[in-house]
Scaffold this motif. Structure first.
Motif: not given
Ligand SMILES: NC(=O)C1=CN([C@@H]2O[C@H](COP(=O)(O)OP(=O)(O)OC[C@H]3O[C@@H](n4cnc5c(N)ncnc54)[C@H](OP(=O)(O)O)[C@@H]3O)[C@@H](O)[C@H]2O)[C@@H](O)CC1
Ligand SMILES: [K+]
Length: 513
Positions: A362-370, A394-407
Protein backbone atom coordinates in the motif's frame (compact mmCIF):
# COMPACT_ATOMS: atom_id res chain seq x y z
CA UNK A 1 23.81 -14.88 -14.85
CA UNK A 2 23.41 -14.69 -18.58
CA UNK A 3 23.97 -11.53 -20.56
CA UNK A 4 21.05 -10.45 -22.76
CA UNK A 5 21.59 -7.77 -25.40
CA UNK A 6 19.04 -5.83 -27.42
CA UNK A 7 19.25 -5.32 -31.17
CA UNK A 8 21.00 -1.94 -30.86
CA UNK A 9 23.78 -3.43 -28.73
CA UNK A 10 24.00 -6.43 -31.04
CA UNK A 11 24.41 -4.19 -34.07
CA UNK A 12 27.10 -2.28 -32.18
CA UNK A 13 28.87 -5.57 -31.35
CA UNK A 14 28.75 -6.54 -35.05
CA UNK A 15 30.09 -3.12 -36.00
CA UNK A 16 32.92 -3.17 -33.45
CA UNK A 17 33.92 -6.68 -34.47
CA UNK A 18 34.13 -5.58 -38.07
CA UNK A 19 35.94 -2.28 -37.35
CA UNK A 20 38.17 -3.08 -34.38
CA UNK A 21 39.15 -6.56 -35.49
CA UNK A 22 39.31 -5.92 -39.19
CA UNK A 23 36.69 -8.62 -39.68
CA UNK A 24 33.70 -8.33 -42.00
CA UNK A 25 30.01 -9.15 -42.19
CA UNK A 26 30.60 -12.02 -44.60
CA UNK A 27 32.74 -13.86 -42.05
CA UNK A 28 30.12 -13.40 -39.34
CA UNK A 29 27.40 -14.49 -41.73
CA UNK A 30 29.34 -17.64 -42.60
CA UNK A 31 29.65 -18.47 -38.90
CA UNK A 32 25.93 -17.79 -38.42
CA UNK A 33 25.06 -20.22 -41.21
CA UNK A 34 27.53 -22.79 -39.89
CA UNK A 35 25.93 -22.62 -36.43
CA UNK A 36 22.48 -23.32 -37.90
CA UNK A 37 23.77 -26.27 -39.92
CA UNK A 38 25.56 -27.69 -36.86
CA UNK A 39 22.35 -27.46 -34.81
CA UNK A 40 20.34 -29.20 -37.55
CA UNK A 41 22.94 -31.98 -37.58
CA UNK A 42 22.66 -32.27 -33.80
CA UNK A 43 18.88 -32.37 -34.02
CA UNK A 44 18.56 -34.92 -36.82
CA UNK A 45 21.88 -36.74 -36.77
CA UNK A 46 22.42 -38.98 -39.78
CA UNK A 47 18.74 -38.68 -40.72
CA UNK A 48 19.39 -35.12 -41.91
CA UNK A 49 20.58 -36.49 -45.23
CA UNK A 50 17.11 -38.02 -45.81
CA UNK A 51 15.31 -34.74 -45.16
CA UNK A 52 14.13 -32.11 -47.59
CA UNK A 53 15.07 -28.65 -46.31
CA UNK A 54 13.39 -25.44 -47.45
CA UNK A 55 15.51 -22.35 -46.75
CA UNK A 56 13.44 -19.18 -46.90
CA UNK A 57 15.35 -15.93 -47.35
CA UNK A 58 14.03 -12.41 -46.91
CA UNK A 59 16.06 -9.64 -48.53
CA UNK A 60 17.98 -8.56 -45.41
CA UNK A 61 21.00 -10.14 -43.74
CA UNK A 62 18.76 -12.65 -41.98
CA UNK A 63 18.00 -13.94 -45.47
CA UNK A 64 21.76 -13.87 -46.17
CA UNK A 65 22.24 -16.29 -43.25
CA UNK A 66 19.56 -18.60 -44.68
CA UNK A 67 21.35 -18.58 -48.04
CA UNK A 68 24.57 -19.68 -46.30
CA UNK A 69 22.62 -22.51 -44.63
CA UNK A 70 21.30 -23.63 -48.02
CA UNK A 71 24.80 -23.62 -49.54
CA UNK A 72 26.42 -25.49 -46.68
CA UNK A 73 23.65 -28.10 -46.52
CA UNK A 74 23.96 -28.67 -50.24
CA UNK A 75 27.71 -29.13 -49.83
CA UNK A 76 26.95 -31.85 -47.29
CA UNK A 77 24.67 -33.62 -49.74
CA UNK A 78 21.38 -32.60 -48.12
CA UNK A 79 18.35 -32.11 -50.35
CA UNK A 80 17.76 -28.36 -50.10
CA UNK A 81 15.77 -25.71 -51.90
CA UNK A 82 16.07 -21.94 -51.51
CA UNK A 83 13.07 -19.62 -51.67
CA UNK A 84 13.76 -15.92 -52.22
CA UNK A 85 10.94 -13.72 -50.96
CA UNK A 86 12.09 -10.74 -53.04
CA UNK A 87 13.49 -10.26 -56.53
CA UNK A 88 17.24 -11.05 -56.73
CA UNK A 89 18.00 -7.43 -57.58
CA UNK A 90 16.46 -6.33 -54.28
CA UNK A 91 19.12 -8.24 -52.31
CA UNK A 92 21.90 -5.89 -51.27
CA UNK A 93 25.22 -6.01 -49.40
CA UNK A 94 26.21 -9.26 -47.71
CA UNK A 95 22.95 -11.02 -48.60
CA UNK A 96 23.53 -10.16 -52.27
CA UNK A 97 27.07 -11.48 -52.01
CA UNK A 98 25.74 -14.79 -50.67
CA UNK A 99 23.23 -14.96 -53.49
CA UNK A 100 25.99 -14.52 -56.05
CA UNK A 101 27.97 -17.38 -54.47
CA UNK A 102 25.11 -19.85 -54.19
CA UNK A 103 24.34 -19.41 -57.88
CA UNK A 104 27.51 -21.43 -58.53
CA UNK A 105 26.08 -24.37 -56.57
CA UNK A 106 23.50 -26.83 -57.85
CA UNK A 107 20.84 -25.49 -55.46
CA UNK A 108 17.30 -25.07 -56.72
CA UNK A 109 16.28 -21.43 -56.21
CA UNK A 110 12.76 -20.11 -56.62
CA UNK A 111 11.60 -16.50 -56.32
CA UNK A 112 8.24 -16.13 -54.62
CA UNK A 113 7.67 -12.43 -54.10
CA UNK A 114 4.63 -10.29 -53.45
CA UNK A 115 4.08 -9.63 -57.18
CA UNK A 116 3.70 -13.27 -58.10
CA UNK A 117 -0.01 -14.10 -58.49
CA UNK A 118 0.42 -17.84 -57.82
CA UNK A 119 3.01 -17.16 -55.09
CA UNK A 120 1.14 -18.48 -52.07
CA UNK A 121 -0.09 -21.55 -53.87
CA UNK A 122 3.44 -22.39 -55.00
CA UNK A 123 4.79 -21.64 -51.52
CA UNK A 124 2.31 -24.05 -49.90
CA UNK A 125 3.27 -26.74 -52.41
CA UNK A 126 6.91 -26.27 -51.44
CA UNK A 127 6.01 -26.55 -47.79
CA UNK A 128 4.08 -29.76 -48.39
CA UNK A 129 7.18 -31.30 -50.02
CA UNK A 130 9.55 -30.32 -47.19
CA UNK A 131 10.49 -31.72 -43.79
CA UNK A 132 12.46 -28.80 -42.40
CA UNK A 133 12.00 -25.06 -42.83
CA UNK A 134 14.88 -22.66 -42.22
CA UNK A 135 13.26 -19.32 -41.45
CA UNK A 136 15.44 -16.44 -42.61
CA UNK A 137 12.62 -14.01 -43.37
CA UNK A 138 13.31 -11.30 -40.77
CA UNK A 139 15.79 -11.04 -37.91
CA UNK A 140 16.81 -8.09 -35.79
CA UNK A 141 16.00 -5.69 -38.63
CA UNK A 142 12.21 -6.03 -38.31
CA UNK A 143 10.89 -2.47 -38.38
CA UNK A 144 7.12 -2.87 -38.04
CA UNK A 145 4.52 -5.61 -37.47
CA UNK A 146 4.35 -8.01 -40.40
CA UNK A 147 1.32 -7.57 -42.67
CA UNK A 148 0.22 -8.44 -46.20
CA UNK A 149 2.25 -10.86 -48.31
CA UNK A 150 4.81 -11.70 -45.59
CA UNK A 151 2.07 -12.32 -43.09
CA UNK A 152 0.50 -14.85 -45.44
CA UNK A 153 3.88 -16.58 -45.80
CA UNK A 154 4.27 -16.74 -42.01
CA UNK A 155 0.68 -17.99 -41.54
CA UNK A 156 1.29 -20.70 -44.12
CA UNK A 157 4.39 -21.95 -42.26
CA UNK A 158 2.56 -21.93 -38.92
CA UNK A 159 -0.69 -23.45 -40.15
CA UNK A 160 0.07 -25.63 -43.19
CA UNK A 161 3.49 -27.03 -42.33
CA UNK A 162 3.89 -29.97 -39.97
CA UNK A 163 7.65 -30.34 -40.06
CA UNK A 164 10.49 -28.81 -38.07
CA UNK A 165 11.12 -25.05 -38.09
CA UNK A 166 14.54 -23.59 -37.36
CA UNK A 167 14.42 -19.82 -37.02
CA UNK A 168 17.60 -18.00 -37.88
CA UNK A 169 18.40 -15.55 -35.05
CA UNK A 170 14.77 -14.56 -34.30
CA UNK A 171 11.46 -16.23 -35.19
CA UNK A 172 10.47 -13.90 -38.04
CA UNK A 173 7.91 -11.32 -36.97
CA UNK A 174 8.94 -11.21 -33.30
CA UNK A 175 10.56 -7.94 -32.24
CA UNK A 176 13.99 -8.85 -30.89
CA UNK A 177 13.74 -6.44 -27.95
CA UNK A 178 10.17 -7.04 -26.85
CA UNK A 179 8.19 -9.63 -24.94
CA UNK A 180 5.03 -9.19 -27.00
CA UNK A 181 3.69 -12.03 -29.15
CA UNK A 182 0.57 -10.30 -30.44
CA UNK A 183 1.81 -9.71 -34.00
CA UNK A 184 2.08 -12.28 -36.76
CA UNK A 185 5.27 -14.32 -36.29
CA UNK A 186 6.83 -17.74 -36.82
CA UNK A 187 6.43 -20.39 -34.16
CA UNK A 188 9.77 -22.15 -34.17
CA UNK A 189 10.98 -25.48 -32.82
CA UNK A 190 14.54 -24.20 -32.55
CA UNK A 191 16.06 -20.74 -32.71
CA UNK A 192 19.78 -20.30 -33.29
CA UNK A 193 20.77 -16.81 -32.25
CA UNK A 194 24.05 -14.99 -32.74
CA UNK A 195 26.35 -13.21 -30.31
CA UNK A 196 24.13 -13.16 -27.22
CA UNK A 197 20.50 -14.02 -26.56
CA UNK A 198 17.99 -11.21 -27.15
CA UNK A 199 15.03 -10.21 -24.96
CA UNK A 200 12.42 -11.98 -27.12
CA UNK A 201 14.18 -15.32 -26.54
CA UNK A 202 13.71 -15.17 -22.79
CA UNK A 203 10.83 -12.81 -22.04
CA UNK A 204 7.39 -14.37 -21.83
CA UNK A 205 5.19 -14.65 -23.88
CA UNK A 206 7.45 -14.06 -26.92
CA UNK A 207 9.82 -16.75 -25.60
CA UNK A 208 7.08 -19.38 -26.13
CA UNK A 209 7.48 -18.99 -29.91
CA UNK A 210 11.25 -19.53 -29.97
CA UNK A 211 11.31 -23.23 -29.12
CA UNK A 212 14.70 -24.31 -27.87
CA UNK A 213 17.17 -21.43 -28.07
CA UNK A 214 20.84 -21.94 -28.90
CA UNK A 215 23.32 -19.06 -28.60
CA UNK A 216 26.35 -19.12 -30.90
CA UNK A 217 29.19 -16.64 -30.54
CA UNK A 218 29.87 -16.44 -34.32
CA UNK A 219 33.43 -15.51 -33.22
CA UNK A 220 32.45 -12.19 -31.62
CA UNK A 221 34.79 -12.05 -28.60
CA UNK A 222 33.56 -11.34 -25.08
CA UNK A 223 35.66 -8.17 -24.87
CA UNK A 224 33.47 -6.70 -27.60
CA UNK A 225 30.36 -7.41 -25.51
CA UNK A 226 32.08 -5.88 -22.49
CA UNK A 227 32.41 -2.70 -24.55
CA UNK A 228 28.76 -2.60 -25.64
CA UNK A 229 27.38 -3.64 -22.24
CA UNK A 230 24.32 -5.72 -21.45
CA UNK A 231 20.63 -4.81 -21.76
CA UNK A 232 19.87 -6.99 -18.77
CA UNK A 233 21.07 -10.09 -16.94
CA UNK A 234 18.98 -13.22 -16.76
CA UNK A 235 19.19 -14.71 -13.27
CA UNK A 236 18.18 -18.10 -11.91
CA UNK A 237 18.78 -20.75 -9.30
CA UNK A 238 22.42 -21.29 -10.33
CA UNK A 239 23.14 -17.76 -9.10
CA UNK A 240 22.12 -18.58 -5.53
CA UNK A 241 25.42 -20.18 -4.52
CA UNK A 242 27.68 -17.39 -5.84
CA UNK A 243 25.50 -14.78 -4.15
CA UNK A 244 25.56 -16.48 -0.73
CA UNK A 245 27.72 -14.98 2.01
CA UNK A 246 29.85 -17.05 4.35
CA UNK A 247 29.30 -16.45 8.04
CA UNK A 248 32.08 -17.19 10.54
CA UNK A 249 31.39 -20.07 12.98
CA UNK A 250 31.20 -17.69 15.96
CA UNK A 251 28.27 -15.80 14.39
CA UNK A 252 25.30 -15.11 16.68
CA UNK A 253 21.90 -13.45 16.71
CA UNK A 254 23.59 -10.07 16.54
CA UNK A 255 25.56 -11.00 13.43
CA UNK A 256 22.40 -12.04 11.65
CA UNK A 257 20.59 -8.78 12.36
CA UNK A 258 17.19 -7.74 13.60
CA UNK A 259 14.30 -7.23 11.16
CA UNK A 260 11.57 -4.73 11.94
CA UNK A 261 8.18 -5.19 10.32
CA UNK A 262 5.67 -2.37 10.65
CA UNK A 263 2.19 -3.83 10.65
CA UNK A 264 -0.84 -2.66 8.75
CA UNK A 265 -4.51 -2.27 9.58
CA UNK A 266 -6.61 -4.50 11.78
CA UNK A 267 -7.83 -7.44 9.69
CA UNK A 268 -4.60 -7.42 7.67
CA UNK A 269 -2.15 -8.05 10.49
CA UNK A 270 -1.47 -11.55 9.17
CA UNK A 271 0.61 -10.05 6.33
CA UNK A 272 3.15 -8.66 8.80
CA UNK A 273 3.27 -11.88 10.80
CA UNK A 274 3.94 -13.88 7.63
CA UNK A 275 6.66 -11.43 6.59
CA UNK A 276 8.21 -11.59 10.03
CA UNK A 277 8.30 -15.38 10.15
CA UNK A 278 9.61 -15.48 6.55
CA UNK A 279 12.39 -13.13 7.69
CA UNK A 280 13.35 -15.54 10.49
CA UNK A 281 13.22 -18.53 8.17
CA UNK A 282 15.55 -16.66 5.80
CA UNK A 283 18.19 -16.39 8.46
CA UNK A 284 17.97 -13.11 10.36
CA UNK A 285 18.63 -13.36 14.08
CA UNK A 286 15.56 -11.57 15.41
CA UNK A 287 12.33 -10.31 13.94
CA UNK A 288 9.90 -7.93 15.62
CA UNK A 289 6.53 -6.70 14.43
CA UNK A 290 5.49 -3.16 15.37
CA UNK A 291 1.80 -3.14 16.28
CA UNK A 292 -0.66 -1.10 18.27
CA UNK A 293 -1.03 -2.47 21.78
CA UNK A 294 -4.76 -3.17 21.30
CA UNK A 295 -3.95 -5.47 18.34
CA UNK A 296 -1.77 -7.78 20.38
CA UNK A 297 -4.46 -10.30 21.43
CA UNK A 298 -5.21 -11.00 17.74
CA UNK A 299 -1.67 -11.89 16.76
CA UNK A 300 0.15 -13.09 19.86
CA UNK A 301 -0.41 -16.80 19.30
CA UNK A 302 0.79 -17.27 15.68
CA UNK A 303 4.50 -17.99 15.84
CA UNK A 304 6.31 -17.97 19.17
CA UNK A 305 9.58 -17.03 17.43
CA UNK A 306 8.14 -13.71 16.24
CA UNK A 307 8.41 -10.83 18.72
CA UNK A 308 6.15 -7.81 19.05
CA UNK A 309 6.71 -4.20 19.94
CA UNK A 310 3.50 -2.83 21.43
CA UNK A 311 2.97 0.86 20.71
CA UNK A 312 0.26 2.63 22.67
CA UNK A 313 -0.17 4.91 19.67
CA UNK A 314 1.25 3.61 16.41
CA UNK A 315 1.88 6.92 14.74
CA UNK A 316 4.00 8.31 17.58
CA UNK A 317 7.55 9.57 17.12
CA UNK A 318 8.58 8.27 20.53
CA UNK A 319 7.35 4.72 20.06
CA UNK A 320 8.64 4.58 16.50
CA UNK A 321 12.06 5.87 17.54
CA UNK A 322 12.33 3.30 20.31
CA UNK A 323 11.28 0.48 17.95
CA UNK A 324 13.55 1.52 15.09
CA UNK A 325 16.55 2.04 17.33
CA UNK A 326 17.53 -1.63 17.44
CA UNK A 327 16.60 -2.69 13.89
CA UNK A 328 19.00 -3.50 11.06
CA UNK A 329 16.38 -2.97 8.34
CA UNK A 330 12.62 -2.45 8.25
CA UNK A 331 9.73 -3.45 6.03
CA UNK A 332 6.60 -1.34 5.71
CA UNK A 333 3.45 -1.31 3.59
CA UNK A 334 1.76 -4.70 3.86
CA UNK A 335 -1.91 -4.32 4.81
CA UNK A 336 -1.16 -0.65 5.52
CA UNK A 337 -4.27 0.85 3.90
CA UNK A 338 -4.56 4.22 2.20
CA UNK A 339 -5.01 7.64 3.78
CA UNK A 340 -3.34 10.60 5.46
CA UNK A 341 -2.63 8.63 8.64
CA UNK A 342 -0.80 5.93 6.66
CA UNK A 343 1.13 8.51 4.66
CA UNK A 344 2.33 10.25 7.76
CA UNK A 345 3.39 6.91 9.31
CA UNK A 346 5.49 6.10 6.24
CA UNK A 347 7.02 9.59 6.20
CA UNK A 348 7.95 9.29 9.89
CA UNK A 349 9.66 5.95 9.35
CA UNK A 350 11.66 7.47 6.48
CA UNK A 351 12.62 10.44 8.66
CA UNK A 352 13.47 8.47 11.81
CA UNK A 353 15.31 5.47 10.36
CA UNK A 354 18.69 5.84 8.68
CA UNK A 355 19.21 2.20 7.69
CA UNK A 356 17.68 0.30 4.73
CA UNK A 357 13.91 0.32 4.31
CA UNK A 358 11.88 -2.08 2.16
CA UNK A 359 8.62 -0.58 0.91
CA UNK A 360 5.80 -2.83 -0.23
CA UNK A 361 2.12 -2.97 -1.13
CA UNK A 362 0.00 0.00 0.00
CA UNK A 363 2.95 2.39 0.16
CA UNK A 364 2.62 2.67 -3.62
CA UNK A 365 -1.03 3.67 -3.34
CA UNK A 366 -0.27 6.42 -0.85
CA UNK A 367 2.37 8.25 -2.89
CA UNK A 368 3.16 9.14 -6.46
CA UNK A 369 6.69 8.24 -7.49
CA UNK A 370 7.79 11.88 -7.76
CA UNK A 371 6.43 12.79 -4.33
CA UNK A 372 7.98 9.66 -2.83
CA UNK A 373 11.37 10.44 -4.37
CA UNK A 374 11.39 13.79 -2.55
CA UNK A 375 11.16 12.08 0.84
CA UNK A 376 13.60 9.24 0.20
CA UNK A 377 16.51 11.20 -1.32
CA UNK A 378 19.83 9.69 -0.22
CA UNK A 379 18.17 6.73 1.55
CA UNK A 380 18.96 3.07 1.03
CA UNK A 381 15.64 1.70 -0.12
CA UNK A 382 14.00 -1.23 -1.89
CA UNK A 383 10.59 -1.00 -3.59
CA UNK A 384 8.63 -4.18 -4.27
CA UNK A 385 5.45 -3.28 -6.19
CA UNK A 386 3.37 -5.67 -8.27
CA UNK A 387 2.17 -4.24 -11.62
CA UNK A 388 -1.12 -2.89 -10.17
CA UNK A 389 0.73 -1.09 -7.38
CA UNK A 390 3.30 0.18 -9.88
CA UNK A 391 0.38 1.59 -11.87
CA UNK A 392 -0.90 3.63 -8.88
CA UNK A 393 2.66 4.75 -8.16
CA UNK A 394 3.61 5.87 -11.68
CA UNK A 395 0.33 6.65 -13.40
CA UNK A 396 1.06 4.19 -16.22
CA UNK A 397 -1.69 1.66 -16.96
CA UNK A 398 -1.04 -1.92 -15.92
CA UNK A 399 -0.98 -2.83 -19.62
CA UNK A 400 1.71 -0.22 -20.34
CA UNK A 401 3.72 -1.53 -17.42
CA UNK A 402 3.44 -5.15 -18.47
CA UNK A 403 4.50 -4.33 -22.02
CA UNK A 404 7.50 -2.28 -20.82
CA UNK A 405 8.49 -3.95 -17.56
CA UNK A 406 12.20 -3.30 -17.94
CA UNK A 407 11.87 0.36 -18.92
CA UNK A 408 9.38 1.10 -16.12
CA UNK A 409 11.52 -0.59 -13.44
CA UNK A 410 14.58 1.33 -14.70
CA UNK A 411 12.72 4.64 -14.74
CA UNK A 412 11.46 4.25 -11.17
CA UNK A 413 14.92 3.26 -10.01
CA UNK A 414 16.47 6.31 -11.66
CA UNK A 415 13.86 8.61 -10.08
CA UNK A 416 14.04 7.19 -6.57
CA UNK A 417 17.55 5.72 -6.33
CA UNK A 418 15.90 2.52 -5.07
CA UNK A 419 16.48 -1.09 -5.95
CA UNK A 420 13.16 -1.72 -7.70
CA UNK A 421 11.54 -5.15 -7.75
CA UNK A 422 8.71 -5.22 -10.27
CA UNK A 423 6.95 -8.42 -9.28
CA UNK A 424 5.03 -10.82 -11.52
CA UNK A 425 6.05 -13.65 -13.82
CA UNK A 426 9.74 -12.99 -14.56
CA UNK A 427 10.25 -10.42 -11.83
CA UNK A 428 12.35 -7.47 -13.02
CA UNK A 429 14.97 -5.96 -10.71
CA UNK A 430 16.57 -2.61 -11.47
CA UNK A 431 19.01 -0.34 -9.72
CA UNK A 432 20.60 2.70 -11.28
CA UNK A 433 23.25 0.68 -13.07
CA UNK A 434 21.83 -2.70 -13.96
CA UNK A 435 18.67 -4.64 -14.74
CA UNK A 436 18.02 -8.29 -13.94
CA UNK A 437 15.17 -10.60 -14.98
CA UNK A 438 14.43 -13.62 -12.81
CA UNK A 439 13.69 -17.04 -14.24
CA UNK A 440 12.63 -18.97 -11.12
CA UNK A 441 9.01 -19.20 -10.09
CA UNK A 442 5.69 -20.72 -10.98
CA UNK A 443 2.06 -19.70 -11.13
CA UNK A 444 1.74 -21.39 -7.71
CA UNK A 445 3.25 -18.19 -6.27
CA UNK A 446 -0.05 -16.49 -7.07
CA UNK A 447 -1.37 -17.13 -3.57
CA UNK A 448 -2.36 -14.81 -0.71
CA UNK A 449 0.65 -13.65 1.27
CA UNK A 450 3.24 -14.67 -1.33
CA UNK A 451 4.38 -11.04 -1.73
CA UNK A 452 4.51 -10.60 2.05
CA UNK A 453 6.87 -13.56 2.24
CA UNK A 454 9.13 -12.00 -0.42
CA UNK A 455 9.25 -8.73 1.53
CA UNK A 456 10.27 -10.67 4.64
CA UNK A 457 13.01 -12.59 2.84
CA UNK A 458 14.57 -9.46 1.31
CA UNK A 459 14.44 -7.56 4.61
CA UNK A 460 16.02 -10.51 6.39
CA UNK A 461 18.90 -10.76 3.91
CA UNK A 462 19.60 -7.03 4.25
CA UNK A 463 19.69 -7.52 8.04
CA UNK A 464 22.33 -10.21 7.53
CA UNK A 465 24.62 -7.73 5.84
CA UNK A 466 23.96 -8.42 2.16
CA UNK A 467 24.16 -5.35 -0.06
CA UNK A 468 20.72 -4.16 -1.14
CA UNK A 469 21.11 -5.48 -4.66
CA UNK A 470 22.44 -8.88 -3.56
CA UNK A 471 19.70 -9.22 -0.93
CA UNK A 472 17.11 -8.52 -3.61
CA UNK A 473 18.65 -10.88 -6.18
CA UNK A 474 19.02 -13.70 -3.68
CA UNK A 475 15.57 -13.01 -2.23
CA UNK A 476 13.75 -12.95 -5.55
CA UNK A 477 15.50 -16.03 -6.94
CA UNK A 478 15.00 -18.11 -3.79
CA UNK A 479 11.37 -17.00 -3.33
CA UNK A 480 10.66 -18.22 -6.88
CA UNK A 481 12.53 -21.44 -6.27
CA UNK A 482 10.68 -22.00 -2.97
CA UNK A 483 7.48 -21.76 -5.02
CA UNK A 484 8.76 -24.40 -7.44
CA UNK A 485 9.81 -26.72 -4.61
CA UNK A 486 6.48 -26.25 -2.83
CA UNK A 487 4.55 -26.92 -6.04
CA UNK A 488 6.50 -30.13 -6.64
CA UNK A 489 5.70 -31.27 -3.13
CA UNK A 490 2.07 -30.18 -2.84
CA UNK A 491 0.74 -29.42 -6.32
CA UNK A 492 -0.16 -25.90 -7.43
CA UNK A 493 -3.43 -25.82 -5.49
CA UNK A 494 -1.74 -26.77 -2.25
CA UNK A 495 0.83 -23.98 -2.20
CA UNK A 496 0.21 -21.29 0.42
CA UNK A 497 2.39 -18.56 1.88
CA UNK A 498 3.06 -20.97 4.74
CA UNK A 499 4.41 -23.63 2.38
CA UNK A 500 6.69 -21.03 0.77
CA UNK A 501 8.08 -20.14 4.18
CA UNK A 502 8.73 -23.86 4.82
CA UNK A 503 10.79 -24.14 1.63
CA UNK A 504 12.79 -20.89 1.80
CA UNK A 505 15.74 -22.40 3.55
CA UNK A 506 15.94 -25.24 1.05
CA UNK A 507 15.83 -22.70 -1.78
CA UNK A 508 18.45 -20.45 -0.18
CA UNK A 509 20.78 -23.44 0.02
CA UNK A 510 20.28 -24.63 -3.55
CA UNK A 511 23.53 -25.99 -4.98
CA UNK A 512 25.31 -25.74 -1.62
CA UNK A 513 26.57 -28.98 -0.04
N1 LIG B 1 25.19 -7.31 -39.04
C1 LIG B 1 25.95 -8.39 -39.14
O1 LIG B 1 27.12 -8.28 -39.33
C2 LIG B 1 25.35 -9.72 -39.03
C3 LIG B 1 23.98 -9.92 -39.07
N2 LIG B 1 23.46 -11.14 -39.11
C4 LIG B 1 22.05 -11.36 -39.46
O2 LIG B 1 21.47 -10.18 -39.92
C5 LIG B 1 20.19 -9.99 -39.34
C6 LIG B 1 19.83 -8.57 -39.37
O3 LIG B 1 19.87 -8.19 -40.69
P1 LIG B 1 19.24 -6.85 -41.25
O4 LIG B 1 19.64 -5.74 -40.37
O5 LIG B 1 19.60 -6.76 -42.64
O6 LIG B 1 17.70 -7.06 -41.01
P2 LIG B 1 16.71 -8.27 -41.35
O7 LIG B 1 16.20 -8.77 -40.06
O8 LIG B 1 17.29 -9.25 -42.28
O9 LIG B 1 15.47 -7.59 -42.03
C7 LIG B 1 15.60 -6.40 -42.72
C8 LIG B 1 14.81 -6.46 -44.00
O10 LIG B 1 13.46 -6.70 -43.69
C9 LIG B 1 12.66 -5.63 -44.20
N3 LIG B 1 11.59 -5.42 -43.23
C10 LIG B 1 11.69 -5.12 -41.93
N4 LIG B 1 10.49 -5.14 -41.33
C11 LIG B 1 9.60 -5.48 -42.29
C12 LIG B 1 8.20 -5.68 -42.29
N5 LIG B 1 7.46 -5.55 -41.18
N6 LIG B 1 7.61 -6.02 -43.44
C13 LIG B 1 8.33 -6.14 -44.58
N7 LIG B 1 9.66 -5.97 -44.63
C14 LIG B 1 10.30 -5.64 -43.50
C15 LIG B 1 13.58 -4.50 -44.39
O11 LIG B 1 13.14 -3.79 -45.47
P3 LIG B 1 13.02 -2.19 -45.38
O12 LIG B 1 12.03 -1.95 -44.28
O13 LIG B 1 14.38 -1.71 -45.02
O14 LIG B 1 12.56 -1.84 -46.74
C16 LIG B 1 14.90 -5.20 -44.72
O15 LIG B 1 14.95 -5.52 -46.07
C17 LIG B 1 20.34 -10.62 -38.00
O16 LIG B 1 19.10 -10.96 -37.43
C18 LIG B 1 21.20 -11.82 -38.30
O17 LIG B 1 20.37 -12.87 -38.74
C19 LIG B 1 24.33 -12.29 -39.08
O18 LIG B 1 24.59 -12.62 -40.41
C20 LIG B 1 25.62 -12.03 -38.37
C21 LIG B 1 26.29 -10.86 -38.90
K1 LIG C 1 14.28 -15.36 -38.78
Amino acid sequence: MRVVVDSIRMREADRLTIEMLNSNGIILMEHAGTACVRELEKEFGRRLIEKKVLCIAGKGNNGGDAIVVARQLKSKGVNVKLILLAKPDDYKGDARFQLEIIRNYPVEIEVIDKDRSDGLEVFRKNLSESDIVVDGIFGTGLSKPVEGFYRKIIDAINNDFNGFVLSVDIPSGLFADKSTDIYSHIKANLTVTFGKIKPCHVLYPASKSCGRVVEDWITIPDFVFEKVGEYFYLIGKDDIKPLKKDFPPDSHKGTFGHAGIISGEKGKLGASILASFAALKSGCGLSTVYIEESDYPFVSSFYPEVMFYLAKVKNSDDFLTEFLNTKSAVLIGQGLGVGEYQKSLVKKVIKLFDKPIVFDADVFKNFTVDEFAEYTKGKEIVLTPHPGEMSSFTGYSTKEIQENRIEVAKEVSLKTGAVVVLKGYQTVIANREKVFVNTTGTSALGTAGSGDVLGGIITSLICQGYSLINAVLLGVISHGLAGEIAENAEGREGVTAGSLIDKISKALNYGIE
